[in-house]
Design an enzyme around this catalytic site. Sequence first.
Site, PDB file in Angstrom:
ATOM      1  N   CYS A  23       0.814  -1.221   0.000  1.00 30.76           N
ATOM      2  CA  CYS A  23       0.000   0.000   0.000  1.00 30.76           C
ATOM      3  C   CYS A  23       0.846   1.270   0.000  1.00 30.76           C
ATOM      4  O   CYS A  23       1.915   1.326   0.609  1.00 30.76           O
ATOM      5  CB  CYS A  23      -0.930   0.010   1.212  1.00 30.76           C
ATOM      6  SG  CYS A  23      -2.157  -1.310   1.188  1.00 30.76           S
ATOM      7  N   HIS A 141       5.298   5.219   0.903  1.00 35.43           N
ATOM      8  CA  HIS A 141       4.921   3.835   1.183  1.00 35.43           C
ATOM      9  C   HIS A 141       4.293   3.736   2.570  1.00 35.43           C
ATOM     10  O   HIS A 141       4.738   4.379   3.528  1.00 35.43           O
ATOM     11  CB  HIS A 141       6.131   2.902   1.102  1.00 35.43           C
ATOM     12  CG  HIS A 141       5.746   1.470   0.951  1.00 35.43           C
ATOM     13  ND1 HIS A 141       5.433   0.671   2.022  1.00 35.43           N
ATOM     14  CD2 HIS A 141       5.582   0.700  -0.158  1.00 35.43           C
ATOM     15  CE1 HIS A 141       5.116  -0.538   1.587  1.00 35.43           C
ATOM     16  NE2 HIS A 141       5.199  -0.548   0.269  1.00 35.43           N
ATOM     17  N   HIS A 142       3.238   2.928   2.657  1.00 38.26           N
ATOM     18  CA  HIS A 142       2.474   2.832   3.901  1.00 38.26           C
ATOM     19  C   HIS A 142       3.293   2.256   5.050  1.00 38.26           C
ATOM     20  O   HIS A 142       2.940   2.429   6.222  1.00 38.26           O
ATOM     21  CB  HIS A 142       1.229   1.966   3.675  1.00 38.26           C
ATOM     22  CG  HIS A 142       0.001   2.472   4.365  1.00 38.26           C
ATOM     23  ND1 HIS A 142       0.037   2.983   5.648  1.00 38.26           N
ATOM     24  CD2 HIS A 142      -1.284   2.557   3.973  1.00 38.26           C
ATOM     25  CE1 HIS A 142      -1.178   3.350   6.007  1.00 38.26           C
ATOM     26  NE2 HIS A 142      -2.003   3.118   5.017  1.00 38.26           N
ATOM     27  N   SER A 143       4.388   1.568   4.757  1.00 33.98           N
ATOM     28  CA  SER A 143       5.213   1.003   5.830  1.00 33.98           C
ATOM     29  C   SER A 143       5.900   2.096   6.641  1.00 33.98           C
ATOM     30  O   SER A 143       6.296   1.879   7.790  1.00 33.98           O
ATOM     31  CB  SER A 143       6.272   0.063   5.247  1.00 33.98           C
ATOM     32  OG  SER A 143       7.135   0.759   4.349  1.00 33.98           O
TER      33      SER A 143
END
Length: 492
Positions: A23, A141-143
């Site tokens: 995601c 980036h969702h991380s």
Amino acid sequence: MASREGEPLSPAAKLFHAPSLNCYVVAIMGCKTSINPQVIKEGLSQTLLKHPRFTSKMIQTSLIDNNKKLKTIWTPTTVDLDNHIIVPEIDLNAEYPDRFVEDYISNFTKTPLDLSKPLWELHLLNIKTSDAEAIGIFRIHHSIGDGASLISLLLAATRKTSDPDALPTVPTQNRASSHKRFCSFRWFFFAVWWGMILIWHTMVDMVLFTFTILFIKDTPTPIKGAPGVEFNSKRFIHRTVNLDDIKFVKNEMKTTINDVLLGITQAGLTRYLNRAYGNKKERKSCEDANSNGANKRSSIVLKKIRLRAAILVNIRPVAGIQDLADMMAEKSKAKWGNWMGYIILPFSISLHEDPLEYVRRAKATIDRKKHSLEAICSYACAKLVLNLFGVKVAAAITQRALFNTTMAFSNVPGPTEEISFYGHPLAYIAPSVYGHPHALTLHYQSYGNKMTISLSVDPLVIPDPYLLGDDIERSLKLIHDGVQKKNIANVI
């Protein structure tokens, strides 16, 4: 949040690197002036580059005690802003600049970020659109963090246009205040009953959440994606409405902003699906002359639809913008990262003669969900599964839970006054996300006296997102006008 040499990825960060949940957060900023890339670079070097997540890359390394086992860690690196800030050459005479911007964003959703450098980039497009002089697009980036963290960090990098030294003012609420009434002994028995209902609702919600993972699926509709939808490119559009209209409905109906937003969403989706099913009926019956009968059949079809939204809920204690800005600082008390739990919210898809009924039903649904710990429990369960069974199992479970619902829905309060991004006044902020197994993501973002409605869609499933945006905007007008008519009738 301090960054340590070789800090391991959190369980949630690992989850967002699973192929089925890869995601990204996208924050689109419309500027009132053309963008000076050099000024943006200087501003980022003084703010964003002080945050360890934006100056670290992911690498795999062997554990000291077991060279055969690898782990993924964040490791600090030198950031070259020229590799993160993209300023494409643009045809300033493009016939449809709004569509050009939409195509540009859609195209980069097809390409992942380069894992050999920190996982973010900023695109600067000096092109005049219908509602901005230039566009800035963050892709992160969702991380690196959840939506609340990233939007808060973005806002912490802005200042009030009226006072260049002041942080934006963001409306907050005290979650603990609703429990103060239970401090008195005379409320003891009521508190016990309240707690029992809370436990019961939480148990019911978690059972339904589990059943959703196992076998409960939403009805296939013209807005629900097929398997593999998470890998398709997405298209992003937005609409801007008057926040005062939403507040007017809220005040007159004695609800909340969330209640009104859910109400207009249910009304808009009902209009869209009613038209979609109506068109199918017309093609099948060659324009049946009995329109009343067709409407009744459509109404019956709509009532049978199971349509639910997966909603990410920030489980942190609500913090002010200063606390969120301190996320960039050493020893910050604010929690950076992914601190979000899921709730599954059922939508009421049905035709109502009274448009205010959509808001009433929305309020009833949200009031019920407020009296549950579903978000906290879903977060705790996801973390437990990650620790016990690893990323692959956790990703498969999360992907299945999301895919069995229809859409993602969120609402984030923004600054109450105009802000500037390193000296560039903003016309609007339109955040969204992609990479999850939904064909439709709907996000509401307030800013000043405006509310931006952002839609992220899979064009293979929803080829006409502008029509859906119009339906939601039209629904707000109908509900607003309905409240006005009711007030006039009461006066008479």
